[in-house]
Design a protein around this motif. Sequence first.
Motif, PDB file in Angstrom:
ATOM      1  N   GLN A 219     -11.303  17.578  -0.862  1.00  0.00           N
ATOM      2  CA  GLN A 219     -10.502  18.661  -1.410  1.00  0.00           C
ATOM      3  C   GLN A 219      -9.044  18.496  -0.969  1.00  0.00           C
ATOM      4  O   GLN A 219      -8.781  18.119   0.175  1.00  0.00           O
ATOM      5  CB  GLN A 219     -11.033  20.010  -0.931  1.00  0.00           C
ATOM      6  N   TYR A 220      -8.134  18.790  -1.884  1.00  0.00           N
ATOM      7  CA  TYR A 220      -6.700  18.692  -1.587  1.00  0.00           C
ATOM      8  C   TYR A 220      -6.077  20.063  -1.806  1.00  0.00           C
ATOM      9  O   TYR A 220      -6.378  20.760  -2.780  1.00  0.00           O
ATOM     10  CB  TYR A 220      -6.018  17.671  -2.510  1.00  0.00           C
ATOM     11  N   ILE A 221      -5.204  20.432  -0.877  1.00  0.00           N
ATOM     12  CA  ILE A 221      -4.495  21.699  -1.025  1.00  0.00           C
ATOM     13  C   ILE A 221      -3.073  21.504  -0.526  1.00  0.00           C
ATOM     14  O   ILE A 221      -2.830  20.742   0.414  1.00  0.00           O
ATOM     15  CB  ILE A 221      -5.208  22.832  -0.244  1.00  0.00           C
ATOM     16  N   SER A 222      -2.122  22.147  -1.188  1.00  0.00           N
ATOM     17  CA  SER A 222      -0.716  22.066  -0.774  1.00  0.00           C
ATOM     18  C   SER A 222      -0.304  23.386  -0.139  1.00  0.00           C
ATOM     19  O   SER A 222      -0.604  24.458  -0.671  1.00  0.00           O
ATOM     20  CB  SER A 222       0.186  21.767  -1.975  1.00  0.00           C
ATOM     21  N   ASP A 223       0.364  23.273   1.004  1.00  0.00           N
ATOM     22  CA  ASP A 223       0.830  24.493   1.668  1.00  0.00           C
ATOM     23  C   ASP A 223       1.998  24.134   2.579  1.00  0.00           C
ATOM     24  O   ASP A 223       2.319  22.967   2.767  1.00  0.00           O
ATOM     25  CB  ASP A 223      -0.295  25.155   2.460  1.00  0.00           C
ATOM     26  N   TYR A 224       2.615  25.164   3.160  1.00  0.00           N
ATOM     27  CA  TYR A 224       3.785  24.933   4.012  1.00  0.00           C
ATOM     28  C   TYR A 224       3.411  24.424   5.395  1.00  0.00           C
ATOM     29  O   TYR A 224       4.209  23.766   6.050  1.00  0.00           O
ATOM     30  CB  TYR A 224       4.603  26.220   4.119  1.00  0.00           C
ATOM     31  N   THR A 225       2.205  24.760   5.864  1.00  0.00           N
ATOM     32  CA  THR A 225       1.726  24.262   7.159  1.00  0.00           C
ATOM     33  C   THR A 225       0.257  23.901   7.021  1.00  0.00           C
ATOM     34  O   THR A 225      -0.443  24.390   6.127  1.00  0.00           O
ATOM     35  CB  THR A 225       1.862  25.323   8.280  1.00  0.00           C
ATOM     36  N   VAL A 226      -0.217  23.056   7.936  1.00  0.00           N
ATOM     37  CA  VAL A 226      -1.630  22.707   7.957  1.00  0.00           C
ATOM     38  C   VAL A 226      -2.465  23.959   8.209  1.00  0.00           C
ATOM     39  O   VAL A 226      -3.505  24.179   7.574  1.00  0.00           O
ATOM     40  CB  VAL A 226      -1.918  21.662   9.060  1.00  0.00           C
TER      41      VAL A 226
END
Length: 277
Positions: A219-226
């Motif tokens: 699964q891939y997710i984009s965000d500002y922090t881990v």
Amino acid sequence: MNKIIVPIDFSKHSEYALETAAILAKKNNAEILALHMLEMANNIISDSNEDQQMQTVFFMKLAEKRFQEFLEREYLKDVKVTPVVKHFKVFREVSDVAEEHNADIIVMGSHGSSGLTEIFVGSNTEKVVRHSNIPVLVVKQKPVNVNFETVVFACDFSEAMVKPYLNACQFFEKSSSKLRLLYVNLPGERFKSSAEMETTVAKFLEKADGNLNKINDIQYISDYTVEKGVLTFANLVGADLIAVPTHGRRGISHFFSGSIGEDIANHSTLPVITFKI
């Protein structure tokens, strides 16, 4: 899972850990090693003064009595519990006890954090995690669900993560847990295109599994922090547990060039399990 270590400090959070361990022990027919560490200096224990020795024995007996009373819990019925008392509050000793008894996991309670007090960084939990060669399960609440059907394992899929990944796979393979592998894509210099992420993951799976059978399960997710990415994904999939790699020298692994420990541990109500790199 044959042996479970639970450090006891008489707090409600160590009782949460003990109750969690009891559930795990019943499921796996395992033994609980209840570990209490008396905070006594070496010079007090070894003092040759007779009065001092009598006082030391008195406090040790008092602590052991309180320890035994703490272990008189209904949820421990039909569970083999072995009390272990150490006279030094040195947290690497937890790892020593684990090694001595060939334990499979350490279960700890933690109050979490608000502000400057952190669950992993600078805490007793961090010290245990840092020295432990076996998984450490950290719980913050009274156990409700210990089935751990959905487990999120987040890493950067670098070569250093192969060992904790394989250990996590081995740990959960005998249970009904589904391991959800997650890559968190971050903005700025660490940003990767879809092709770059897939290439990184493919190399990792070839190294770890020797095949690409799980390539479509990542699964891939984009965000500002881990931290935000992991917590968001955990909520989306209804995760029961978050698994993170750890580093011996720095505690929680600084993958993605930043520690994931503080926010995940502090802001997640889910239990967190660590696997050493």
